[in-house]
Scaffold this motif. Structure first.
Motif, short mmCIF file in Angstrom:
data_model
loop_
_atom_site.label_atom_id
_atom_site.label_comp_id
_atom_site.label_asym_id
_atom_site.label_seq_id
_atom_site.Cartn_x
_atom_site.Cartn_y
_atom_site.Cartn_z
N ILE A 60 -11.98 23.24 67.92
CA ILE A 60 -12.25 24.27 68.94
C ILE A 60 -12.69 23.62 70.25
N LYS A 61 -13.50 22.58 70.18
CA LYS A 61 -13.90 21.87 71.40
C LYS A 61 -12.68 21.31 72.13
N LYS A 62 -11.76 20.71 71.40
CA LYS A 62 -10.56 20.16 72.02
C LYS A 62 -9.69 21.27 72.63
N ILE A 63 -9.63 22.40 71.96
CA ILE A 63 -8.83 23.53 72.45
C ILE A 63 -9.33 23.99 73.81
N PHE A 64 -10.64 24.09 73.98
CA PHE A 64 -11.16 24.62 75.24
C PHE A 64 -11.39 23.55 76.30
N ALA A 65 -11.62 22.31 75.88
CA ALA A 65 -11.85 21.24 76.87
C ALA A 65 -10.56 20.81 77.55
N VAL A 66 -9.47 20.67 76.78
CA VAL A 66 -8.22 20.17 77.36
C VAL A 66 -6.99 20.90 76.84
N SER A 67 -7.19 21.99 76.09
CA SER A 67 -6.10 22.78 75.52
C SER A 67 -5.22 21.94 74.59
N ASP A 68 -5.85 21.26 73.67
CA ASP A 68 -5.17 20.34 72.76
C ASP A 68 -4.27 21.09 71.78
N ASN A 69 -2.98 20.72 71.76
CA ASN A 69 -2.02 21.40 70.89
C ASN A 69 -2.21 21.04 69.42
N ALA A 70 -2.50 19.78 69.14
CA ALA A 70 -2.67 19.36 67.74
C ALA A 70 -3.86 20.08 67.10
N ALA A 71 -4.92 20.29 67.88
CA ALA A 71 -6.08 21.02 67.36
C ALA A 71 -5.70 22.45 67.01
N TYR A 72 -4.93 23.08 67.89
CA TYR A 72 -4.46 24.44 67.62
C TYR A 72 -3.59 24.47 66.36
N ASN A 73 -2.69 23.52 66.24
CA ASN A 73 -1.77 23.52 65.10
C ASN A 73 -2.51 23.37 63.77
N ARG A 74 -3.59 22.59 63.78
CA ARG A 74 -4.38 22.45 62.54
C ARG A 74 -5.03 23.77 62.16
N LEU A 75 -5.54 24.51 63.14
CA LEU A 75 -6.14 25.81 62.84
C LEU A 75 -5.07 26.83 62.46
N PHE A 76 -3.87 26.69 63.02
CA PHE A 76 -2.76 27.56 62.63
C PHE A 76 -2.42 27.35 61.16
N GLU A 77 -2.44 26.09 60.70
CA GLU A 77 -2.19 25.81 59.28
C GLU A 77 -3.28 26.44 58.42
#
Length: 366
Positions: free
Chosen positions: A120-137
């Motif tokens: 979540i930190k990566k998602i909001f700090a730099v909009s990290d796609n890999a972080a989103y994809n892990r939460l999507f899984e």
């Protein structure tokens, strides 16, 4: 008593405003960053929702304004879909007594170990796609959409971002660890097939690139994510002001998790460990500051999520001016793709899109 309070909020929000509409006032500005878009508004798919937050004693009211908002007119939401996914991940993990948001995990087949908090930190700090994809899984397409629909939010999130398997219906298991021992493993889930969206402007442009070849036909977005301006705005309202919504429309986070999420939404890249050379403070703050790489003023707090892809720029933000004690919600999107070719990386982000959203935000909160 609660019903009366909610009705009062709705009535207040719907009352006719005697003063000028602030969005129309801004769009009539002679500021060239706004005028460039306003003079060719039909070319940019602009949609704007603006809410003044009014506090009177112990009550909170919304005063809403809109411009060209139409849930049936499709635009690509890009990384704004990460906002509801972050919320739902926290909502889901709290119900599992074996793990929490700080439990280490990896997606099966992925050597990277992380935590839901770190993602979540990566998602909001730099909009990290890999972080989103892990939460999507972790959540899966069907779980995501069922939860949001149950809360009365009109959207359809169907795929991962920027990976070859973006539309795979089967989610991968997540393996959670404590003291190097597996404590929990999610099941792989096969989700329902993605149904094509039936919306206006679902095919766009006059062509798109595939590898190095131009396909001379409109690009079809019918299987892609759908998160309209109205849905984004409602998600932000429910997160920031849950008490104004019925229980079944709220996100059910623990107070600690909600506080963590809200504080993380205003995090700047350097506060999350990223270098300022690559990630300046306004990197994911399109409204108000998107046209500058200077350090942000301390008295403006922005809790937001942006999206940027296919020529679309979108920002959904809760903004507090600590000097004036004013609060606002702004959700806005603009399309900048003059040649109408997608995937050619030839978009007018820097010359038109970022300047417009920054100037729009500044003038709306003045």
């Amino acid at each position: 008593m609660r019903c009366f309070f909610l009705i009062a909020i709705i009535l207040f929000s719907g009352c006719k405003n005697d003063s000028a509409d602030p969005i129309e006032t801004v769009l009539a500005s002679n500021n060239p960053k706004i005028k460039t878009v306003a003079d060719a508004i039909e070319n940019h798919e602009v949609q704007i929702l603006f809410t003044e937050i009014i506090r009177e004693k112990d009550s909170v009211y919304f005063k809403d304004y809109s411009f060209q908002v139409d849930d049936n007119s499709y635009f690509y939401p890009a990384s704004t879909v990460k906002l509801p996914i972050a919320i739902l991940a926290l909502e889901k993990v709290k119900d599992n007594p074996l793990i929490d948001r700080n439990t280490l995990f990896n997606v099966e087949g992925d050597s990277t170990k992380t935590t839901i908090s770190n993602a979540i930190k990566k998602i909001f700090a730099v909009s990290d796609n890999a972080a989103y994809n892990r939460l999507f899984e972790y959540l899966g397409k069907d779980y995501i959409n069922n939860k949001l629909i149950d809360k009365g939010i009109n959207c359809r999130i169907s795929h991962r971002l920027s990976v070859d398997n973006s539309t795979d219906l089967k989610t991968k298991p997540l393996i959670f660890y404590a003291q190097n021992q597996v404590v929990f493993k999610t099941d792989a889930v096969i989700n329902q097939p993605i149904k094509p969206l039936k919306l206006n402007e679902i095919t766009k442009g006059k062509g798109y690139m595939v590898n190095d070849s131009l396909v001379n036909q409109p690009m079809d977005f019918s299987l892609k994510n759908y998160l309209p301006v109205t849905a984004l705005h409602q998600i932000m309202k429910r997160l920031m002001f849950p008490e104004l919504y019925p229980h079944n429309q709220q996100f059910h986070l623990t107070p600690i998790d909600r506080s963590f999420l809200i504080n993380t939404m205003k995090i700047l890249p350097h506060e999350a460990g990223y270098t300022t050379d690559d990630y300046y403070e306004s990197y994911v703050k399109f409204l108000v500051f998107g046209d500058s790489k200077k350090p942000l003023p301390k008295h403006i707090k922005i809790y937001n999520k942006v999206g940027n892809a296919y020529g679309y720029l979108t920002d959904c933000a809760y903004i507090i001016n600590e000097k004036t004690k004013q609060e606002f919600l702004i959700t806005a999107t603009i399309h900048v793709n003059k040649n109408q070719i997608f995937n050619d990386n030839n978009y007018e982000y820097d010359t038109v899109g970022f300047p417009f959203l920054a100037a729009l935000g500044r003038q709306l909160i003045e």
